[in-house]
Design a protein around this motif. Structure first.
Motif, PDB file in Angstrom:
ATOM      1  N   GLN A 105       0.993  -1.750   0.424  1.00 51.91           N
ATOM      2  CA  GLN A 105      -0.042  -0.436   0.059  1.00 51.91           C
ATOM      3  C   GLN A 105       0.894   1.458  -0.132  1.00 51.91           C
ATOM      4  N   PRO A 106       1.312   1.926  -1.337  1.00 53.51           N
ATOM      5  CA  PRO A 106       1.994   3.060  -1.044  1.00 53.51           C
ATOM      6  C   PRO A 106       1.705   3.952  -0.267  1.00 53.51           C
ATOM      7  N   ILE A 107       2.710   5.126   0.294  1.00 53.72           N
ATOM      8  CA  ILE A 107       2.562   6.001   1.351  1.00 53.72           C
ATOM      9  C   ILE A 107       1.615   7.681   0.244  1.00 53.72           C
ATOM     10  N   LYS A 108       1.018   8.172   0.604  1.00 54.90           N
ATOM     11  CA  LYS A 108       0.393   8.997  -0.165  1.00 54.90           C
ATOM     12  C   LYS A 108       1.310   9.908   1.111  1.00 54.90           C
ATOM     13  N   ARG A 109       1.928  10.888   0.265  1.00 52.39           N
ATOM     14  CA  ARG A 109       2.438  12.338   0.970  1.00 52.39           C
ATOM     15  C   ARG A 109       2.949  13.197  -0.113  1.00 52.39           C
ATOM     16  N   GLY A 110       0.876  14.317   0.061  1.00 48.22           N
ATOM     17  CA  GLY A 110       0.650  15.334  -0.808  1.00 48.22           C
ATOM     18  C   GLY A 110       0.706  15.268  -1.554  1.00 48.22           C
ATOM     19  N   GLU A 111       1.176  15.929  -3.595  1.00 50.17           N
ATOM     20  CA  GLU A 111       1.336  14.232  -4.264  1.00 50.17           C
ATOM     21  C   GLU A 111       1.978  13.775  -5.273  1.00 50.17           C
ATOM     22  N   THR A 112       3.028  13.223  -3.887  1.00 49.65           N
ATOM     23  CA  THR A 112       3.840  12.525  -3.947  1.00 49.65           C
ATOM     24  C   THR A 112       3.216  10.610  -3.560  1.00 49.65           C
ATOM     25  N   GLU A 113       3.841   9.480  -4.938  1.00 49.46           N
ATOM     26  CA  GLU A 113       2.998   8.490  -3.858  1.00 49.46           C
ATOM     27  C   GLU A 113       4.532   7.996  -3.674  1.00 49.46           C
ATOM     28  N   ILE A 114       4.771   7.309  -2.671  1.00 51.62           N
ATOM     29  CA  ILE A 114       6.187   6.759  -2.229  1.00 51.62           C
ATOM     30  C   ILE A 114       5.505   5.188  -2.099  1.00 51.62           C
ATOM     31  N   THR A 115       6.283   4.313  -3.208  1.00 50.34           N
ATOM     32  CA  THR A 115       5.544   3.094  -3.477  1.00 50.34           C
ATOM     33  C   THR A 115       6.859   1.926  -3.009  1.00 50.34           C
ATOM     34  N   SER A 116       8.194   2.766  -2.826  1.00 49.02           N
ATOM     35  CA  SER A 116       9.346   1.546  -1.898  1.00 49.02           C
ATOM     36  C   SER A 116      10.110   1.973  -1.576  1.00 49.02           C
ATOM     37  N   ILE A 117      10.683   1.897  -0.213  1.00 50.24           N
ATOM     38  CA  ILE A 117      11.651   2.557   0.910  1.00 50.24           C
ATOM     39  C   ILE A 117      12.735   1.855   1.071  1.00 50.24           C
ATOM     40  N   THR A 118      13.768   2.914   1.092  1.00 53.08           N
ATOM     41  CA  THR A 118      15.521   1.590   1.393  1.00 53.08           C
ATOM     42  C   THR A 118      15.303   1.764   2.912  1.00 53.08           C
ATOM     43  N   LEU A 119      15.505   0.435   3.795  1.00 47.52           N
ATOM     44  CA  LEU A 119      16.394   0.765   5.127  1.00 47.52           C
ATOM     45  C   LEU A 119      17.673   0.396   5.348  1.00 47.52           C
ATOM     46  N   ARG A 120      18.419   0.830   5.960  1.00 46.21           N
ATOM     47  CA  ARG A 120      19.610   0.956   5.721  1.00 46.21           C
ATOM     48  C   ARG A 120      20.408   0.515   7.210  1.00 46.21           C
ATOM     49  N   LYS A 121      21.175  -0.248   7.513  1.00 45.10           N
ATOM     50  CA  LYS A 121      21.232  -0.774   9.192  1.00 45.10           C
ATOM     51  C   LYS A 121      21.830   0.370   9.713  1.00 45.10           C
ATOM     52  N   PRO A 122      20.728   0.351  11.215  1.00 44.80           N
ATOM     53  CA  PRO A 122      20.912   1.231  11.865  1.00 44.80           C
ATOM     54  C   PRO A 122      22.201   1.294  12.039  1.00 44.80           C
ATOM     55  N   VAL A 123      23.109   2.168  13.227  1.00 39.84           N
ATOM     56  CA  VAL A 123      24.331   2.389  13.750  1.00 39.84           C
ATOM     57  C   VAL A 123      23.128   3.017  15.799  1.00 39.84           C
ATOM     58  N   SER A 124      24.420   1.876  16.276  1.00 42.55           N
ATOM     59  CA  SER A 124      23.899   1.810  17.716  1.00 42.55           C
ATOM     60  C   SER A 124      23.262   3.094  18.420  1.00 42.55           C
ATOM     61  N   GLY A 125      23.030   4.423  18.074  1.00 42.93           N
ATOM     62  CA  GLY A 125      22.949   5.554  18.383  1.00 42.93           C
ATOM     63  C   GLY A 125      21.710   5.537  18.462  1.00 42.93           C
ATOM     64  N   GLU A 126      21.509   4.978  16.502  1.00 41.92           N
ATOM     65  CA  GLU A 126      20.080   5.430  16.503  1.00 41.92           C
ATOM     66  C   GLU A 126      19.087   4.881  17.101  1.00 41.92           C
ATOM     67  N   LEU A 127      19.119   3.160  18.126  1.00 44.53           N
ATOM     68  CA  LEU A 127      18.605   2.368  18.457  1.00 44.53           C
ATOM     69  C   LEU A 127      18.155   3.250  20.141  1.00 44.53           C
ATOM     70  N   ARG A 128      18.393   4.156  20.061  1.00 38.05           N
ATOM     71  CA  ARG A 128      18.222   5.070  21.167  1.00 38.05           C
ATOM     72  C   ARG A 128      16.858   5.176  21.678  1.00 38.05           C
ATOM     73  N   GLY A 129      16.543   4.538  23.162  1.00 37.10           N
ATOM     74  CA  GLY A 129      15.349   4.652  23.358  1.00 37.10           C
ATOM     75  C   GLY A 129      14.497   3.317  23.223  1.00 37.10           C
ATOM     76  N   THR A 130      14.432   2.433  22.626  1.00 36.95           N
ATOM     77  CA  THR A 130      14.225   1.580  22.422  1.00 36.95           C
ATOM     78  C   THR A 130      15.291   0.026  22.367  1.00 36.95           C
ATOM     79  N   SER A 131      14.902  -1.023  23.025  1.00 37.68           N
ATOM     80  CA  SER A 131      15.391  -2.147  23.092  1.00 37.68           C
ATOM     81  C   SER A 131      15.833  -2.813  22.439  1.00 37.68           C
ATOM     82  N   LEU A 132      16.598  -3.776  22.134  1.00 37.72           N
ATOM     83  CA  LEU A 132      17.120  -4.732  20.718  1.00 37.72           C
ATOM     84  C   LEU A 132      16.064  -6.129  21.207  1.00 37.72           C
TER      85      LEU A 132
END
Length: 115
Positions: free
Chosen positions: A29-56
Motif C-alpha cells: 500500500q503506497p504512502i501518499k505524501r502530498g502529490e507524491t506516492e511512495i511505493t518503496s523505501i530503503t532501510l539501512r542498518k542502524p548504528v547504535s545511536g539510532e537505537l536509543r529509546g528502544t530495546s534490542l
C-alpha cells in the motif's frame, strides 16, 4: 550458457552485489505524501545511536512502538512517525523483518539465507 541458466546466473549476481546493510521494501500500500506516492523505501542498518529509546529485544520481536521510533531514523525517503503508524500491517511486517535481520551477526544472517 543456456537460456535456462541465465535467470539463475542473474539471481546469483544480484545476491552477491546486494548491500547487506540495506533492504529495499516494496510497499503493498503506497504512502501518499502530498502529490507524491511512495511505493518503496530503503532501510539501512542502524548504528547504535539510532537505537536509543528502544530495546534490542523489542526490535527483535518487531514491537510496533520500537519500530515507530527506529524506522524514521533509517528509512529513505525519511518516513514520519505518523506515516509509519499508517503503514499497512503487511508493510510494517516487512520493515520489522528487515530491522530484526539487521540485528543478527553476519554469520547468523548467512546461515538464515542458506536455510
Amino acid at each position: 550458457m543456456s537460456k535456462a541458466d541465465k535467470p539463475e546466473a542473474t539471481a546469483q549476481a544480484e545476491q552477491t552485489s546486494k548491500n547487506p546493510n540495506e533492504e529495499i521494501i516494496t510497499l503493498d500500500q503506497p504512502i501518499k505524501r502530498g502529490e507524491t506516492e511512495i511505493t518503496s523505501i530503503t532501510l539501512r542498518k542502524p548504528v547504535s545511536g539510532e537505537l536509543r529509546g528502544t530495546s534490542l529485544m523489542d526490535l527483535a520481536h518487531m514491537d510496533v512502538i520500537a519500530l515507530r521510533k527506529v524506522l524514521p531514523r533509517i528509512s529513505q525517503p525519511t518516513l514520519t512517525d505518523i506515516e509509519v503508524g499508517n503503514l499497512d500491517p503487511a508493510d510494517l511486517m516487512q520493515c520489522g523483518v528487515a530491522v530484526a535481520s539487521f540485528l543478527l551477526t553476519k554469520k547468523a544472517r548467512e546461515g538464515s539465507l542458506e536455510a
